[in-house]
Design a protein around this motif. Sequence first.
Motif, PDB file in Angstrom:
ATOM      1  N   UNK A  80       0.815  -1.217   0.000  1.00 31.51           N
ATOM      2  CA  UNK A  80       0.000   0.000   0.000  1.00 31.51           C
ATOM      3  C   UNK A  80       0.841   1.257   0.000  1.00 31.51           C
ATOM      4  N   UNK A  81       1.907   1.260   0.800  1.00 34.38           N
ATOM      5  CA  UNK A  81       2.801   2.428   0.834  1.00 34.38           C
ATOM      6  C   UNK A  81       3.418   2.668  -0.542  1.00 34.38           C
ATOM      7  N   UNK A  82       3.849   1.593  -1.190  1.00 32.66           N
ATOM      8  CA  UNK A  82       4.503   1.716  -2.497  1.00 32.66           C
ATOM      9  C   UNK A  82       3.536   2.206  -3.573  1.00 32.66           C
ATOM     10  N   UNK A  83       2.257   1.852  -3.455  1.00 35.15           N
ATOM     11  CA  UNK A  83       1.275   2.286  -4.442  1.00 35.15           C
ATOM     12  C   UNK A  83       0.746   3.691  -4.159  1.00 35.15           C
ATOM     13  N   UNK A  84       0.936   4.169  -2.935  1.00 34.14           N
ATOM     14  CA  UNK A  84       0.380   5.454  -2.526  1.00 34.14           C
ATOM     15  C   UNK A  84       0.961   6.606  -3.339  1.00 34.14           C
ATOM     16  N   UNK A  85       0.109   7.540  -3.677  1.00 37.35           N
ATOM     17  CA  UNK A  85       0.518   8.722  -4.436  1.00 37.35           C
ATOM     18  C   UNK A  85       0.652   9.959  -3.549  1.00 37.35           C
ATOM     19  N   UNK A  86       0.177   9.871  -2.323  1.00 41.24           N
ATOM     20  CA  UNK A  86       0.135  11.042  -1.449  1.00 41.24           C
ATOM     21  C   UNK A  86       1.374  11.156  -0.566  1.00 41.24           C
ATOM     22  N   UNK A  87       1.510  12.293   0.075  1.00 44.30           N
ATOM     23  CA  UNK A  87       2.710  12.584   0.859  1.00 44.30           C
ATOM     24  C   UNK A  87       2.643  12.035   2.284  1.00 44.30           C
ATOM     25  N   UNK A  88       1.437  11.732   2.749  1.00 41.85           N
ATOM     26  CA  UNK A  88       1.255  11.188   4.087  1.00 41.85           C
ATOM     27  C   UNK A  88       0.523   9.865   3.991  1.00 41.85           C
ATOM     28  N   UNK A  89       0.868   8.945   4.909  1.00 40.55           N
ATOM     29  CA  UNK A  89       0.256   7.619   4.938  1.00 40.55           C
ATOM     30  C   UNK A  89      -0.453   7.435   6.270  1.00 40.55           C
ATOM     31  N   UNK A  90      -1.708   7.012   6.196  1.00 37.40           N
ATOM     32  CA  UNK A  90      -2.470   6.660   7.399  1.00 37.40           C
ATOM     33  C   UNK A  90      -2.860   5.187   7.281  1.00 37.40           C
ATOM     34  N   UNK A  91      -2.768   4.473   8.380  1.00 39.27           N
ATOM     35  CA  UNK A  91      -3.029   3.040   8.363  1.00 39.27           C
ATOM     36  C   UNK A  91      -4.345   2.716   9.072  1.00 39.27           C
ATOM     37  N   UNK A  92      -5.041   1.723   8.535  1.00 43.12           N
ATOM     38  CA  UNK A  92      -6.275   1.252   9.151  1.00 43.12           C
ATOM     39  C   UNK A  92      -6.370  -0.250   8.953  1.00 43.12           C
ATOM     40  N   UNK A  93      -6.467  -0.996  10.054  1.00 48.34           N
ATOM     41  CA  UNK A  93      -6.640  -2.439   9.954  1.00 48.34           C
ATOM     42  C   UNK A  93      -8.059  -2.757   9.507  1.00 48.34           C
ATOM     43  N   UNK A  94      -8.206  -3.850   8.777  1.00 50.06           N
ATOM     44  CA  UNK A  94      -9.464  -4.135   8.095  1.00 50.06           C
ATOM     45  C   UNK A  94     -10.625  -4.446   9.037  1.00 50.06           C
ATOM     46  N   UNK A  95     -10.350  -4.859  10.265  1.00 52.96           N
ATOM     47  CA  UNK A  95     -11.448  -5.163  11.185  1.00 52.96           C
ATOM     48  C   UNK A  95     -11.719  -4.030  12.165  1.00 52.96           C
ATOM     49  N   UNK A  96     -11.070  -2.882  11.970  1.00 53.72           N
ATOM     50  CA  UNK A  96     -11.254  -1.724  12.836  1.00 53.72           C
ATOM     51  C   UNK A  96     -11.851  -0.574  12.035  1.00 53.72           C
ATOM     52  N   UNK A  97     -12.026   0.570  12.691  1.00 55.09           N
ATOM     53  CA  UNK A  97     -12.542   1.720  11.949  1.00 55.09           C
ATOM     54  C   UNK A  97     -12.091   3.022  12.598  1.00 55.09           C
ATOM     55  N   UNK A  98     -12.054   4.064  11.761  1.00 53.04           N
ATOM     56  CA  UNK A  98     -11.683   5.395  12.226  1.00 53.04           C
ATOM     57  C   UNK A  98     -12.900   6.144  12.724  1.00 53.04           C
ATOM     58  N   UNK A  99     -12.712   7.002  13.700  1.00 53.51           N
ATOM     59  CA  UNK A  99     -13.723   7.987  14.053  1.00 53.51           C
ATOM     60  C   UNK A  99     -13.657   9.114  13.024  1.00 53.51           C
ATOM     61  N   UNK A 100     -14.782   9.757  12.785  1.00 53.16           N
ATOM     62  CA  UNK A 100     -14.910  10.591  11.593  1.00 53.16           C
ATOM     63  C   UNK A 100     -14.020  11.836  11.578  1.00 53.16           C
ATOM     64  N   UNK A 101     -13.553  12.289  12.734  1.00 52.25           N
ATOM     65  CA  UNK A 101     -12.718  13.494  12.767  1.00 52.25           C
ATOM     66  C   UNK A 101     -11.228  13.179  12.860  1.00 52.25           C
ATOM     67  N   UNK A 102     -10.855  11.920  12.709  1.00 54.36           N
ATOM     68  CA  UNK A 102      -9.452  11.533  12.853  1.00 54.36           C
ATOM     69  C   UNK A 102      -8.533  12.333  11.928  1.00 54.36           C
ATOM     70  N   UNK A 103      -8.810  12.288  10.638  1.00 53.13           N
ATOM     71  CA  UNK A 103      -7.910  12.930   9.684  1.00 53.13           C
ATOM     72  C   UNK A 103      -7.858  14.438   9.886  1.00 53.13           C
ATOM     73  N   UNK A 104      -9.008  15.053  10.112  1.00 50.05           N
ATOM     74  CA  UNK A 104      -9.047  16.497  10.317  1.00 50.05           C
ATOM     75  C   UNK A 104      -8.262  16.898  11.562  1.00 50.05           C
ATOM     76  N   UNK A 105      -8.425  16.138  12.637  1.00 50.38           N
ATOM     77  CA  UNK A 105      -7.726  16.443  13.883  1.00 50.38           C
ATOM     78  C   UNK A 105      -6.217  16.385  13.698  1.00 50.38           C
ATOM     79  N   UNK A 106      -5.725  15.304  13.098  1.00 53.98           N
ATOM     80  CA  UNK A 106      -4.275  15.143  12.974  1.00 53.98           C
ATOM     81  C   UNK A 106      -3.671  16.114  11.965  1.00 53.98           C
ATOM     82  N   UNK A 107      -4.327  16.306  10.844  1.00 55.90           N
ATOM     83  CA  UNK A 107      -3.777  17.214   9.831  1.00 55.90           C
ATOM     84  C   UNK A 107      -3.731  18.648  10.350  1.00 55.90           C
ATOM     85  N   UNK A 108      -4.780  19.077  11.052  1.00 59.80           N
ATOM     86  CA  UNK A 108      -4.782  20.448  11.578  1.00 59.80           C
ATOM     87  C   UNK A 108      -3.650  20.654  12.581  1.00 59.80           C
TER      88      UNK A 108
END
Length: 321
Positions: A80-108
């Motif tokens: 996934x890292x090798x295929x990624x086109x973006x400058x930042x990588x976030x990981x998520x395991x397939x049996x878990x889930x993110x809370x909806x403000x995760x990306x906004x909180x960390x990027x800000x």
Amino acid sequence: MCSCQNSDYSVSAVIPAYNAEMTIERAIESALAQTLPVDEVIVVDDGSKDKTAKLAQNFGDKITLHRQQNGGASAARNAGIKKAKCRWIAFLDCDDYWLEEKNETQISLLKRHPKILWSAGGYEICRYESSAKAPAAMNDSLSKSFTSSYLDLYPQGLKGHTNTMLIKRSLLVEAGLFDENLRRSNDIDMWFRVAFRQPELVYVNSPLAVQQRQFSFITRSVQDENIPFRLAEKLSAQAKDAGLSEEFAPCLRIILKWWIILLIRCGNGRAVRRILADYGSIFPTRYRFSNRLGSFLPNIYYHYLQHKIPGLKDAGKMGDI
């Protein structure tokens, strides 16, 4: 859906998946539902034998699906890292889930600290057999977010989790990506190799994700008792090269204590004695003596530890060790 090339804070979400037909849709939906959208969602189907790939395909061009032969979590994350086109990588395991403000909180927060190249944070643990959630990797006495050295935070239990890591792609590449020869503790290995290059990170002291714990995890055993030795030797050498041996020592002690309990639970007293012989200098004398003695009768000793260490009994039942 990728708009990565035009943003200094573009994010690729990497979701490794293996036989995840029961949970993959929820994981993908949580990545797509962020209040600050990620720029790319990459699902790596690691040789699944169920409907994982088919369910992922139903999301169409909202995601990128990569299929490969089964190679384990490290191989899938690296793909996934090798295929990624973006400058930042976030990981998520397939049996878990993110809370909806995760990306906004960390990027800000990262935008406020442009010299820092990674972020982690707290999360919640939810059992499949229960709807109750337990907080993890958080400390109510600290502020909601702060910058600190990962080597200082780890001994305090503020370790983050794979699901909460957001790391500059260039830093991951510099650190060497995930070790595909480590079938366990590969995430711990990765975060410390990152920390040896940049100790400071932005820590979010509130939940960013939910980790689902499966009851079946209690059947896991240590198939390769050499893992803690390879891990300790590798990380100790890199800490020394980075001039961080003293700072890493408390972290190594916690890592090996976790392995000692796991090995005791699995009845492998011989491996416990190896750890105490090779790394005894980082442990107190009393700890070395009691665990060496207990290693000769590991089943009885583990039963004793369950009554002595708060929470260990439930942790063992639920697969937390």
